[in-house]
Design a protein around this motif. Structure first.
Motif, PDB file in Angstrom:
ATOM      1  N   LEU A 130       0.830  -1.197   0.000  1.00 46.15           N
ATOM      2  CA  LEU A 130       0.000   0.000   0.000  1.00 46.15           C
ATOM      3  C   LEU A 130       0.872   1.257   0.000  1.00 46.15           C
ATOM      4  O   LEU A 130       0.562   2.233  -0.702  1.00 46.15           O
ATOM      5  CB  LEU A 130      -0.918  -0.002   1.226  1.00 46.15           C
ATOM      6  N   ALA A 131       1.962   1.222   0.744  1.00 44.15           N
ATOM      7  CA  ALA A 131       2.868   2.376   0.794  1.00 44.15           C
ATOM      8  C   ALA A 131       3.413   2.693  -0.594  1.00 44.15           C
ATOM      9  O   ALA A 131       3.487   3.863  -1.004  1.00 44.15           O
ATOM     10  CB  ALA A 131       4.016   2.097   1.765  1.00 44.15           C
ATOM     11  N   ALA A 145       1.983   1.989  -3.384  1.00 46.79           N
ATOM     12  CA  ALA A 145       0.876   2.430  -4.237  1.00 46.79           C
ATOM     13  C   ALA A 145       0.525   3.896  -3.993  1.00 46.79           C
ATOM     14  O   ALA A 145       0.211   4.634  -4.933  1.00 46.79           O
ATOM     15  CB  ALA A 145      -0.343   1.545  -4.004  1.00 46.79           C
ATOM     16  N   VAL A 146       0.585   4.346  -2.726  1.00 44.73           N
ATOM     17  CA  VAL A 146       0.155   5.715  -2.423  1.00 44.73           C
ATOM     18  C   VAL A 146       1.292   6.724  -2.595  1.00 44.73           C
ATOM     19  O   VAL A 146       1.024   7.932  -2.651  1.00 44.73           O
ATOM     20  CB  VAL A 146      -0.396   5.819  -0.981  1.00 44.73           C
ATOM     21  N   GLU A 147       2.522   6.256  -2.689  1.00 46.95           N
ATOM     22  CA  GLU A 147       3.671   7.164  -2.737  1.00 46.95           C
ATOM     23  C   GLU A 147       3.570   8.216  -3.853  1.00 46.95           C
ATOM     24  O   GLU A 147       3.910   9.390  -3.617  1.00 46.95           O
ATOM     25  CB  GLU A 147       4.963   6.359  -2.877  1.00 46.95           C
ATOM     26  N   LEU A 178       0.971   9.656  -5.077  1.00 42.72           N
ATOM     27  CA  LEU A 178      -0.192  10.516  -4.924  1.00 42.72           C
ATOM     28  C   LEU A 178       0.165  11.792  -4.161  1.00 42.72           C
ATOM     29  O   LEU A 178       1.211  11.859  -3.506  1.00 42.72           O
ATOM     30  CB  LEU A 178      -1.300   9.760  -4.184  1.00 42.72           C
ATOM     31  N   GLY A 216       1.542  11.669  -0.833  1.00 43.52           N
ATOM     32  CA  GLY A 216       1.763  10.225  -0.758  1.00 43.52           C
ATOM     33  C   GLY A 216       3.060   9.840  -0.071  1.00 43.52           C
ATOM     34  O   GLY A 216       3.125   8.813   0.613  1.00 43.52           O
ATOM     35  N   ARG A 217       4.100  10.668  -0.240  1.00 41.56           N
ATOM     36  CA  ARG A 217       5.381  10.326   0.382  1.00 41.56           C
ATOM     37  C   ARG A 217       5.275  10.339   1.905  1.00 41.56           C
ATOM     38  O   ARG A 217       5.917   9.540   2.586  1.00 41.56           O
ATOM     39  CB  ARG A 217       6.474  11.272  -0.090  1.00 41.56           C
ATOM     40  N   PHE A 250       2.542   9.622   3.700  1.00 43.17           N
ATOM     41  CA  PHE A 250       1.830   8.419   4.122  1.00 43.17           C
ATOM     42  C   PHE A 250       2.650   7.155   3.860  1.00 43.17           C
ATOM     43  O   PHE A 250       2.588   6.199   4.636  1.00 43.17           O
ATOM     44  CB  PHE A 250       0.466   8.341   3.421  1.00 43.17           C
ATOM     45  N   ALA A 251       3.439   7.144   2.775  1.00 46.96           N
ATOM     46  CA  ALA A 251       4.306   6.002   2.502  1.00 46.96           C
ATOM     47  C   ALA A 251       5.344   5.849   3.615  1.00 46.96           C
ATOM     48  O   ALA A 251       5.610   4.746   4.099  1.00 46.96           O
ATOM     49  CB  ALA A 251       4.986   6.159   1.144  1.00 46.96           C
TER      50      ALA A 251
END
Length: 495
Positions: free
Chosen positions: A438-439, A441-443, A445, A448-449, A451-452
């Motif tokens: 998931l990390a 995948a969201v990076e 966005l 995103g970094r 949350f990653a």
């Protein structure tokens, strides 16, 4: 005893064995750090001596304009006799200013810097290296070859610390400690720095003790001429792990490989999970390929090498099959929970208390081996297993913390609640790997970094490596494209 009770007993024993086998990576880590102090007594320094052979440096370069200049300059400044060092830059049909920079260096240092241009490039690092080896080994002047990456920066005393091991004719090659050296560190490069302390300064010292080296670092490996000629004068091109295959082949020919922890080479490492994933996926797929290529080698002791020893095989497969071991332990724990919750709770506590002890010992031991990394990556050293794993260690050590957690979440300790949380705890290994996917995948966005990075701190760096290994299984099973993908470097290392 009824047949049902007897069957349940047998099933519990089988599940306990599954959990025990699943914890082999943790056990192997503990054994590694117990063996590590022996390196003070069992090493190669007794046979090393000041030795300065004629060294041909081979640097494969494809679009390395941002890094090749400082790398060459640092090599020219090494504490090594200038007349015994020649630098061959193999320009793999670069389309940037690499040819111009290298040509200027060659003009400024005639005879010491040589520009070798390949008009047809893109075949991979091994093919590029072989072009340089063909030229270097054709000259009888060459007594040793240093293979390095274009982005690395050698400490001034690193080459002479490597070359002293070649004074022993039994040694075929020596490799350096590749340390993360970026100026602009972020959370990921700090995690990588800790990984390299554990995986190189610690693990390769243990390999020195055991007499078998898994891999000469691709960015810094010094070979004797005799070693290269023994393996055919070329780097193997059949895998994505040409450095590991070269290491194996040299040892199979009866020569010793040595890790020199005091020869330090700084390297630039990826700053995003996606970039790291692509780099490590190549490494992991290469190791899967080599496991098959050398399938007749494993656990078959030989008088000429130590690659077939039980200890080396255990270390190799606990890394290669780490996700499988993790899944096996989780499945065994979940089945025990359903079948016999009291035993499951005891095993859970025993596992995580053991993991906590090994984690504390290994991290404290590792960071003192490289105080520089320990200073700037101490948070990542603490968080290396991930916040989730640290919480499980704490709950195993202090069970009352679980009750406090439930109260903090506003939940009552009902049977259903306890069972749900137990499932989450027991399946944390697979869950953490999903968190890493998931990390990634969201990076890309927006935000995103952040949350990653948050997911990486929660799930742990080990889970990142496990997720990449799972991807390597999938890619090899599907026979996905295995072309060599270059890791982009932009010159972030202090020179």
């Amino acid at each position: 005893m009824t047949d049902l009770t007897w069957l349940q007993t047998v099933l519990v024993v089988v599940l306990l064995l599954c959990v025990l086998v699943g914890t082999l990576p943790v056990v192997n880590t503990g054994l590694q750090f117990l063996v590590l102090p022996l390196h003070a007594f069992r090493n190669h320094y007794g046979k090393a001596a000041p030795y300065h052979p004629n060294v041909a440096v081979i640097i494969p370069a494809w679009n390395e304009g941002l890094v090749i200049g400082p790398a060459i300059e640092r090599l020219l400044q090494l504490e090594y006799p200038g007349e015994r060092l020649r630098i061959f830059v193999v320009d793999d049909a670069s389309t940037d200013d690499t040819p111009t920079i290298v040509a200027a260096k060659a003009a400024a240092h005639p005879g010491r810097v040589v520009h070798l241009r390949r008009e047809k490039g893109g075949e991979g690092k091994a093919h590029t290296l072989n072009h340089g080896l063909e030229v270097a080994l054709a000259d009888e002047w060459t007594e040793a070859v240093l293979i390095m990456d274009a982005d690395v920066i050698f400490a001034r005393d690193s080459l002479r610390k490597l070359s002293r091991h070649l004074a022993d004719d039994d040694v075929g090659a020596a490799t350096a400690y590749i340390a993360e050296g970026s100026r602009d560190r972020n959370y990921l490069t700090r995690f990588i720095a800790i990984e390299y302390v554990i995986g190189q300064l610690s693990a390769r010292r243990v390999q020195n003790v055991g007499g078998a080296i898994a891999c000469l670092a691709g960015g810094a490996q010094l070979h004797s001429r005799a070693n290269l000629e023994a393996i055919g004068g070329r780097i193997p091109t059949g895998t994505l792990a040409e450095d590991t295959m070269t290491t194996f082949e040299g040892q199979l020919k009866g020569r010793r490989m040595v890790f020199e922890p005091h020869a330090v080479v700084l390297a630039e490492e990826p700053r995003t999970i996606d970039s790291l994933w692509k780099q490590r996926l190549r490494w992991a797929r290469g190791n899967v390929q080599l496991t098959s290529i050398y399938r007749k080698l494993w656990f078959r002791p030989s008088p000429t090498h130590r690659l077939g020893s039980f200890s080396f095989g255990l270390a190799w497969f606990t890394i290669l099959l780490l996700p499988a071991f993790m899944l096996l332990a989780a499945a065994g724990m979940l089945a025990l929970l359903v079948l016999h919750s009291d035993i499951a709770e005891f095993v859970f506590r025993f596992m995580w208390i053991s993991a906590a002890c090994i984690y504390l010992f290994s991290i404290l031991f590792s960071v003192q081996l490289d105080p520089r990394t320990g200073r700037h990556s101490w948070r990542e050293a603490i968080m290396f297993p991930g916040l989730g794993a640290l919480l499980l260690m704490a709950i195993a050590l202090f069970p009352w913390l679980f009750q406090a957690l439930l109260q903090a979440l506003g939940q009552r300790a009902t049977e259903q609640t306890l069972f749900t949380w137990a499932v989450i705890f027991y399946l944390w290994g697979p869950i953490s790997m999903l968190g890493i996917w998931l990390a990634r995948a969201v990076e890309p966005l927006p935000a995103g970094r952040f949350f990653a990075g948050l997911l990486l701190y929660i799930c742990g760096y080990g889970s990142l490596l496990c997720a990449i290994t799972v991807d390597s299984y999938i890619k090899e099973w599907r026979r996905a494209d295995a072309s060599w993908i270059k890791t982009e470097k932009i010159g972030r290392v202090d020179s």
